[in-house]
Design a protein around this motif. Structure first.
Motif, PDB file in Angstrom:
ATOM      1  N   GLY A  15      -2.664   7.468  -1.317  1.00  0.00           N
ATOM      2  CA  GLY A  15      -3.836   6.602  -1.482  1.00  0.00           C
ATOM      3  C   GLY A  15      -4.529   6.372  -0.148  1.00  0.00           C
ATOM      4  O   GLY A  15      -4.206   7.002   0.872  1.00  0.00           O
ATOM      5  N   ILE A  17      -4.819   3.522   2.057  1.00  0.00           N
ATOM      6  CA  ILE A  17      -4.095   2.960   3.206  1.00  0.00           C
ATOM      7  C   ILE A  17      -2.823   3.768   3.484  1.00  0.00           C
ATOM      8  O   ILE A  17      -2.487   4.062   4.634  1.00  0.00           O
ATOM      9  CB  ILE A  17      -3.765   1.471   2.966  1.00  0.00           C
ATOM     10  N   ASP A  38       4.488   9.378  -4.696  1.00  0.00           N
ATOM     11  CA  ASP A  38       3.185   8.948  -5.243  1.00  0.00           C
ATOM     12  C   ASP A  38       2.994   9.606  -6.609  1.00  0.00           C
ATOM     13  O   ASP A  38       3.296  10.784  -6.795  1.00  0.00           O
ATOM     14  CB  ASP A  38       2.058   9.358  -4.281  1.00  0.00           C
ATOM     15  N   ASP A  64       6.786   8.281 -10.363  1.00  0.00           N
ATOM     16  CA  ASP A  64       6.375   6.917 -10.694  1.00  0.00           C
ATOM     17  C   ASP A  64       7.379   5.921 -10.100  1.00  0.00           C
ATOM     18  O   ASP A  64       8.593   6.102 -10.270  1.00  0.00           O
ATOM     19  CB  ASP A  64       6.354   6.801 -12.234  1.00  0.00           C
ATOM     20  N   LEU A  86       3.568   0.673  -0.738  1.00  0.00           N
ATOM     21  CA  LEU A  86       2.120   0.483  -0.905  1.00  0.00           C
ATOM     22  C   LEU A  86       1.636   0.818  -2.306  1.00  0.00           C
ATOM     23  O   LEU A  86       0.515   0.449  -2.679  1.00  0.00           O
ATOM     24  CB  LEU A  86       1.342   1.375   0.068  1.00  0.00           C
ATOM     25  N   SER A  90      -4.957  -0.969  -7.575  1.00  0.00           N
ATOM     26  CA  SER A  90      -5.518  -1.785  -6.492  1.00  0.00           C
ATOM     27  C   SER A  90      -6.958  -2.271  -6.702  1.00  0.00           C
ATOM     28  O   SER A  90      -7.493  -2.946  -5.830  1.00  0.00           O
ATOM     29  CB  SER A  90      -5.453  -0.987  -5.183  1.00  0.00           C
ATOM     30  N   TYR A 160      -5.414  -8.398 -11.002  1.00  0.00           N
ATOM     31  CA  TYR A 160      -4.900  -7.673  -9.829  1.00  0.00           C
ATOM     32  C   TYR A 160      -4.143  -8.615  -8.902  1.00  0.00           C
ATOM     33  O   TYR A 160      -2.984  -8.386  -8.571  1.00  0.00           O
ATOM     34  CB  TYR A 160      -6.053  -6.989  -9.070  1.00  0.00           C
ATOM     35  N   LYS A 164      -0.133  -8.826  -7.850  1.00  0.00           N
ATOM     36  CA  LYS A 164       0.364  -8.697  -6.471  1.00  0.00           C
ATOM     37  C   LYS A 164       1.151  -9.951  -6.076  1.00  0.00           C
ATOM     38  O   LYS A 164       2.181  -9.861  -5.413  1.00  0.00           O
ATOM     39  CB  LYS A 164      -0.792  -8.473  -5.487  1.00  0.00           C
ATOM     40  N   ASN A 190      -9.799  -3.649   3.559  1.00  0.00           N
ATOM     41  CA  ASN A 190      -9.799  -2.527   4.505  1.00  0.00           C
ATOM     42  C   ASN A 190     -11.030  -1.646   4.299  1.00  0.00           C
ATOM     43  O   ASN A 190     -11.540  -1.550   3.184  1.00  0.00           O
ATOM     44  CB  ASN A 190      -8.578  -1.631   4.272  1.00  0.00           C
TER      45      ASN A 190
END
Ligand code: NAD
Ligand code: TYD
Length: 357
Positions: A15, A17, A38, A64, A86, A90, A160, A164, A190
Motif C-alpha cells: 500500500g 505508507i 499483503d 490475508d 499496516l 483505509s 473506519y 482502527k 499522509n
C-alpha cells in the motif's frame, strides 16, 4: 538503547505508507530480512515496490491477515522478531458504504496477527516488538482550537476510525493481558508518492490534469494536518527501534490546511507545471454533498515523539507538495494503471457523472 531485528514482518507493504516503510527499513537496516504480507486489494500494488523487489533481504507473500494458518506458518518459517502492522482498509468513504470489510480486516485481522505473535513469542518476548500503525482519527473531531495528544480520549466517529480504535484497544489488551511487547503510533493525514487516488491529494492532482470536476465535500472548510509520507516512514523506523513498550506516539506534520485552501494550492501547482495560465482549473471546483459524519478538524501534538525519540518532520509542505505534484504528473502510467478497471466503478458510485471519461 536501540533494538535490532533480524526478521521483520510488514503487513500491508504494497500500500501507500507500507511501500515507503519497506524502502526506509531496507535502506536503514540492511541486515534485517523483510517479509511483506499483503492481500493486494484494490489499494495494494506491487508497482509501488518495483525498485526494491529484487533486493536479497526482501520478499513478498500474498495473503490475508485474517488467515490464521498462513500467519502461523510464516511465523514458524521466518522466525519474525518484529511485526510492523499496516494492513488495513483505509478509506473513510468506503467505510461508509461497506463497513463490514473494515471490521473484518482492521479488527479480526489485527486480532489474528496478535494471536499468532503471542503464540510464536510465548516465553521469550524480550527481544520482540509488535508495532501497530494507527490513525489520529481514533480521537474524533476537533473544533477550531486544541490538538490531539496521546491522552486525548478515544471518540471515533466513522466506521473506519472506530475499526482502527478497536484494533488499538486489542493491541493494548494483548500487552496488558499477555505481556506482548507492543508500540502504537497514531498519525495524521499522509501525502506523497504511491497514494491511491481515492484520497484527496492524488484525486485532485489527477482530476486537474484531466480537467475533470474537483469534488469538494460540504463547504471545504474541514481541516487536516498533512505529513510527508517519507517522514512518517522515518518516524515508524525510530519508534520500532527505540519506542518504549506499551507506549503510544502521536505523529503529525504541524501543518494544518482547510481542504479548499489546499485544493487551490494544488490547482496552482498543477496548472503551473503543465504550463496553463494561472487559475485555469479553478472553474472545475464543485461543492458536493458533504460526507456523512464528516470530522471537522484533525491536528496532532507531536511533542512526545520529538522530546523522547528526537523525531520531527523534515520536509516543508511547500517542498513536499511540489514534489508530490511532480511525481504524479510524471507517473502517468502508474496513475492510469491503478485507476483502470474497478476504480472507474468506484468513482461512478461515489461521484456520479463527475468522472466523465
Ligand atoms: P492503503 O489503503 O494504501 O494500503 C493498505 C494495504 O493493506 C494495501 O496494500 C492492501 O492490499 C493491504 N490489505 C488490505 N486488507 C488486507 C488484508 N486483509 N490482508 C493483507 N493485506 C491487506 O493504506 P495506507 O494509507 O498505506 O495506510 C496504511 C496504514 O496506516 C493503515 O493501517 C492506516 O489505517 C494507517 N494510517 C494511514 C494514514 C494515511 O493518511 N494514509 C494516516 C494514519 C494512519
Ligand atoms: P481523505 O483523503 O479521504 O482523508 P480523511 O478523510 O481520512 O482525512 O480526505 C481528506 C479531506 O478531504 C476530508 O476532509 C474529506 C475531503 N475530501 C473532499 O472534499 N473531496 C474528495 O473527493 C475527497 C476524497 C476528500
Amino acid at each position: 538503547m536501540a533494538r535490532t531485528f533480524q526478521s521483520i514482518l510488514i503487513t500491508g507493504g504494497a500500500g501507500f505508507i507500507g511501500s515507503h516503510v519497506i524502502r526506509t527499513l531496507l535502506k536503514n537496516h540492511p541486515a534485517a530480512k523483510i517479509t511483506n504480507l499483503d492481500l493486494l486489494t484494490y489499494a495494494g500494488n506491487l508497482e509501488n515496490l518495483r525498485d526494491v523487489e529484487n533486493e536479497a533481504h526482501y520478499q513478498f507473500v500474498k495473503g490475508d491477515i485474517q488467515d490464521e494458518n498462513l500467519i502461523e506458518s510464516l511465523f514458524d518459517k521466518y522466525r519474525f522478531d518484529a511485526v510492523v502492522h499496516l494492513a488495513a482498509e483505509s478509506h473513510v468513504d468506503r467505510s461508509i458504504t461497506n463497513p463490514m470489510a473494515f471490521l473484518e480486516t482492521n479488527i479480526i485481522g489485527t486480532a489474528t496477527l496478535l494471536n499468532a505473535a503471542k503464540k510464536a513469542w510465548e516465553g521469550n518476548m524480550d527481544d520482540k516488538c509488535f508495532y501497530h500503525i494507527s490513525t489520529d482519527e481514533v480521537y474524533g473531531s476537533l473544533e477550531e482550537e486544541g490538538l490531539f495528544t496521546e491522552d486525548t480520549p478515544y471518540d471515533p466517529r466513522s466506521p473506519y476510525s472506530s475499526s482502527k480504535a478497536s484494533s488499538d484497544h486489542l493491541v493494548r489488551a494483548w500487552h496488558h493481558t499477555y505481556g506482548l511487547p507492543i508500540v502504537i503510533s497514531n498519525c495524521s493525514n499522509n501525502y506523497g508518492s504511491f497514494q491511491f487516488p481515492e484520497k484527496l491529494i492524488p484525486l485532485m492532482i489527477r482530476n486537474i490534469r484531466d480537467q475533470l470536476p474537483l469534488p469538494v465535500y460540504g463547504e471545504g472548510i474541514n481541516v487536516r494536518d498533512w505529513l510527508w509520507v517519507e517522514d512518517h516512514a522515518t518516524a515508524i523506523d525510530v519508534i520500532l527501534h527505540k519506542g518504549s513498550f506499551g507506549r503510544t506516539y502521536n505523529i503529525g506534520g504541524l501543518n494544518e490546511w482547510r481542504n479548499i485552501d489546499l485544493i487551490h494550492a494544488i490547482i496552482r501547482l498543477v496548472d503551473g507545471a503543465l504550463g496553463r495560465p494561472e487559475g485555469t482549473s479553478k472553474s472545475l471546483i464543485e461543492f458536493v454533498k458533504d460526507r456523512a459524519g464528516h470530522d471537522m478538524r484533525y491536528a496532532i501534538d507531536a511533542t512526545r515523539i520529538e522530546t523522547e525519540l528526537g523525531w520531527k518532520p523534515s520536509v516543508t509542505f511547500e517542498k513536499g507538495l511540489e514534489a508530490t505534484v511532480d511525481w504524479y504528473l510524471n507517473s502517468g502510467e502508474w496513475l492510469d494503471s491503478v485507476t483502470s478497471g474497478q476504480y472507474q466503478e468506484y468513482y461512478k458510485n461515489m461521484y456520479g457523472n463527475r468522472g466523465k471519461e
